[in-house]
Design a protein around this motif. Structure first.
Motif, short mmCIF file in Angstrom:
data_model
loop_
_atom_site.label_atom_id
_atom_site.label_comp_id
_atom_site.label_asym_id
_atom_site.label_seq_id
_atom_site.Cartn_x
_atom_site.Cartn_y
_atom_site.Cartn_z
N GLY A 12 31.74 99.61 -66.80
CA GLY A 12 32.87 98.53 -66.47
C GLY A 12 32.47 97.64 -65.39
N LEU A 13 30.97 97.50 -65.35
CA LEU A 13 30.51 96.28 -64.56
C LEU A 13 30.46 95.09 -65.25
N THR A 14 31.13 93.96 -64.56
CA THR A 14 31.33 92.79 -65.31
C THR A 14 30.52 91.58 -64.73
N ASN A 15 30.25 90.73 -65.74
CA ASN A 15 29.20 89.52 -65.17
C ASN A 15 29.94 88.32 -65.88
N TYR A 16 30.26 87.13 -65.18
CA TYR A 16 30.63 85.82 -65.59
C TYR A 16 29.78 84.60 -65.58
N ALA A 17 29.90 83.83 -66.50
CA ALA A 17 29.27 82.45 -66.13
C ALA A 17 30.22 81.94 -65.09
N ASP A 18 29.64 80.89 -64.26
CA ASP A 18 30.24 80.35 -62.96
C ASP A 18 31.40 79.46 -63.65
N SER A 19 31.33 78.81 -64.88
CA SER A 19 32.20 78.00 -65.40
C SER A 19 33.54 78.66 -65.75
N VAL A 20 33.63 80.20 -66.01
CA VAL A 20 34.85 80.58 -66.32
C VAL A 20 35.21 81.70 -65.00
N LYS A 21 34.51 81.65 -64.09
CA LYS A 21 35.00 82.59 -63.16
C LYS A 21 36.44 82.24 -62.41
N GLY A 22 37.33 83.37 -62.52
CA GLY A 22 38.52 83.00 -61.84
C GLY A 22 39.61 82.73 -63.21
#
Length: 122
Positions: free
Chosen positions: A55-65
């Motif tokens: 369940g650990l997640t990672n996002y590109a800065d451009s899509v965070k939030g």
């Protein structure tokens, strides 16, 4: 061989939402990380988001939030909820998974889906 099938792309207006799904199928496998990548015309494929089996997640800065990745391990399915979409989110979105298969012998794999088009335009 593990196959990935994506669904949920389409045309949406700026500020709208879409939900992508990707289901893995095959014989005797476990999946470690599942994720989404995207490729816009004339650009390189880039990471959007990943989620591990824990369940650990990672996002590109451009899509965070704005984007949320989740997975259902029992269904071997990963989802990408995309909110507040922008024209710059327009791309072909690809599902990716890596893990281990056990038939005919134990080996690692990394598979890609065929891609689904997301177009954000008024």
């Amino acid at each position: 061989q593990v196959q990935l099938v994506e669904s949920g792309g389409g045309l949406v207006q700026p500020g709208g939402s879409l939900r992508l799904s990707c289901a893995a199928s095959g014989s005797s496998f476990t999946i470690n990380t599942m994720g989404w990548y995207r490729q816009a015309p004339g650009k390189q494929r880039e990471l959007v988001a990943t989620v591990t089996s824990g369940g650990l997640t990672n996002y590109a800065d451009s899509v965070k939030g704005r984007f949320t990745i989740s997975r259902d391990n029992a269904k071997s399915t990963v989802y990408l909820q995309m909110n507040s979409l922008k024209p710059e989110d327009t791309a072909v979105y690809y599902c990716n998974a890596d893990g281990t298969t056990f038939i005919p012998f134990r080996r690692s794999f990394r598979s890609w889906g065929q891609g689904t088009q997301v177009t954000v335009s008024s």
